[in-house]
Write a protein that holds these residues in place. Structure first.
Motif, short mmCIF file in Angstrom:
data_model
loop_
_atom_site.label_atom_id
_atom_site.label_comp_id
_atom_site.label_asym_id
_atom_site.label_seq_id
_atom_site.Cartn_x
_atom_site.Cartn_y
_atom_site.Cartn_z
N GLN A 16 -11.07 -33.53 2.83
CA GLN A 16 -11.83 -34.56 2.12
C GLN A 16 -10.97 -35.25 1.06
OE1 GLN A 16 -14.80 -35.63 3.01
NE2 GLN A 16 -14.97 -34.09 4.61
N LEU A 17 -9.97 -34.55 0.51
CA LEU A 17 -9.07 -35.14 -0.47
C LEU A 17 -7.97 -35.98 0.18
CD1 LEU A 17 -8.66 -32.11 -2.92
CD2 LEU A 17 -9.78 -34.30 -3.43
N GLY A 18 -7.87 -35.92 1.50
CA GLY A 18 -6.87 -36.72 2.20
C GLY A 18 -5.51 -36.05 2.31
N ASP A 19 -5.42 -34.77 1.96
CA ASP A 19 -4.16 -34.04 2.10
C ASP A 19 -4.23 -33.26 3.42
OD1 ASP A 19 -1.95 -32.32 1.97
OD2 ASP A 19 -2.00 -32.30 -0.22
N LEU A 202 -16.90 -43.78 -5.89
CA LEU A 202 -16.53 -43.45 -7.26
C LEU A 202 -17.28 -42.22 -7.76
CD1 LEU A 202 -16.12 -46.88 -9.08
CD2 LEU A 202 -14.39 -45.43 -8.01
N ARG A 203 -18.53 -42.05 -7.31
CA ARG A 203 -19.29 -40.85 -7.71
C ARG A 203 -18.57 -39.59 -7.26
NH1 ARG A 203 -22.33 -37.00 -5.73
NH2 ARG A 203 -22.05 -37.73 -3.59
N ASP A 210 -8.97 -33.11 -11.67
CA ASP A 210 -7.52 -33.31 -11.67
C ASP A 210 -7.18 -34.76 -11.33
OD1 ASP A 210 -4.80 -33.39 -10.15
OD2 ASP A 210 -4.74 -31.49 -11.24
N GLU A 211 -6.49 -35.45 -12.22
CA GLU A 211 -6.24 -36.88 -12.04
C GLU A 211 -5.38 -37.16 -10.81
OE1 GLU A 211 -6.36 -40.86 -12.34
OE2 GLU A 211 -7.59 -39.39 -13.40
N LYS A 212 -4.40 -36.29 -10.54
CA LYS A 212 -3.55 -36.50 -9.36
C LYS A 212 -4.37 -36.39 -8.08
CE LYS A 212 0.64 -34.81 -7.10
NZ LYS A 212 1.74 -33.81 -7.15
N LEU A 213 -5.22 -35.37 -8.02
CA LEU A 213 -6.07 -35.20 -6.84
C LEU A 213 -7.08 -36.33 -6.72
CD1 LEU A 213 -6.79 -31.35 -6.92
CD2 LEU A 213 -5.17 -32.58 -5.46
N ARG A 214 -7.60 -36.78 -7.86
CA ARG A 214 -8.57 -37.88 -7.84
C ARG A 214 -7.92 -39.15 -7.30
NH1 ARG A 214 -10.33 -42.14 -10.99
NH2 ARG A 214 -12.59 -42.45 -11.05
N VAL A 221 -7.34 -41.30 1.56
CA VAL A 221 -8.43 -41.34 2.55
C VAL A 221 -8.60 -42.79 3.01
CG1 VAL A 221 -10.86 -40.89 2.98
CG2 VAL A 221 -9.55 -39.37 1.48
N PRO A 222 -8.43 -43.08 4.31
CA PRO A 222 -8.43 -44.47 4.79
C PRO A 222 -9.66 -45.28 4.39
CG PRO A 222 -7.62 -43.01 6.51
CD PRO A 222 -8.09 -42.13 5.39
N LEU A 223 -10.85 -44.70 4.52
CA LEU A 223 -12.06 -45.44 4.14
C LEU A 223 -12.06 -45.78 2.66
CD1 LEU A 223 -14.91 -46.52 4.83
CD2 LEU A 223 -15.76 -44.27 4.15
#
Length: 229
Positions: A16-19, A202-203, A210-214, A221-223
């Motif tokens: 879900q985080l795109g990693d 944004l929610r 964590d700002e880096k993960l955010r 994440v493509p969408l």
């Protein structure tokens, strides 16, 4: 088995985080445990999850192999929820390929999901079936059918604040409805649902401390890339 499910859950978070590299690592660790213990349901979950990672990283042949294994094993177990989960994953796969024949598969799978979900009174999967049906018709530019199915989805979505689906999110449903409405010339409706998709994205981002993960969530994440841009 609990360790297997914990590893699988961590994989879901990274997905879900795109990693996708981290997600792949944890899913594969979970898969080893489920395979060793011959835990059929866990194996099917990992097939769908691994297929999702390969689809997200442009390895469609490997994705299809895992999705088809998930479908075959779920059907052999006659496990209703896992059958629907595998059908949804296949529909997402065919939509990404995007040829006319592939989009026909998306619509047929959407209809199959709707039928099975209605028989079992499964509200969530019925919504997802109508969403996939709408997405298939939209890509085929059959806007009348697309808006009919999509309107039904967004009208009922407020009764389902959370989707279990790993590959279809509430933000995606709003975003697709916005696109369909724009193609129909319904610009006010399109703007309203784009704003819903933006707010939902944004929610979820605001839940990530964590700002880096955010930042990665919004960029990788493509969408999310499309919505934020």
């Amino acid at each position: 088995l609990q360790i297997g499910w914990d590893l699988f859950g961590i994989g879901d978070v990274w997905y879900q985080l795109g990693d996708y590299n981290q997600a792949l690592d944890y899913y594969q660790q979970a898969q080893v445990i489920f395979n060793t213990s011959h835990h059929s349901r866990g194996m099917i979950y990992t097939f769908v999850a691994l297929g999702g990672v390969f689809l997200a990283t442009d390895r469609p042949t490997e994705a299809l192999s895992y999705f088809e294994q998930a479908q075959q094993q779920a059907e052999s177990l006659n496990d209703f929820r896992l059958m629907l989960r595998s059908y949804e994953a296949l529909a997402v796969y065919y939509r990404q390929l995007g040829t006319e024949a592939d989009l026909g598969h998306v619509i047929r799978l959407g209809n199959r999901i709707i039928k099975l979900a209605e028989e079992a009174n499964d509200f969530e999967h019925k919504i997802l079936g109508y969403y996939l049906r709408a997405a298939g018709y939209f890509e085929l530019r059959n806007l009348k059918e697309a808006i009919a199915s999509s309107s039904r989805v967004v009208a009922e979505l407020d009764d389902l604040p959370y989707l279990e689906s790993p590959q279809i999110s509430i933000a995606e449903i709003y975003y697709t409805h916005s696109q369909i409405a724009a193609a129909m010339g319904q610009l006010d409706t399109s703007e309203a649902y784009f704003n819903k998709a933006y707010t939902e994205t944004l929610r979820k981002a605001d839940l990530i401390a964590d700002e880096k993960l955010r930042r990665g969530f919004l960029i990788k994440v493509p969408l999310n890339q499309k919505i934020i841009a």
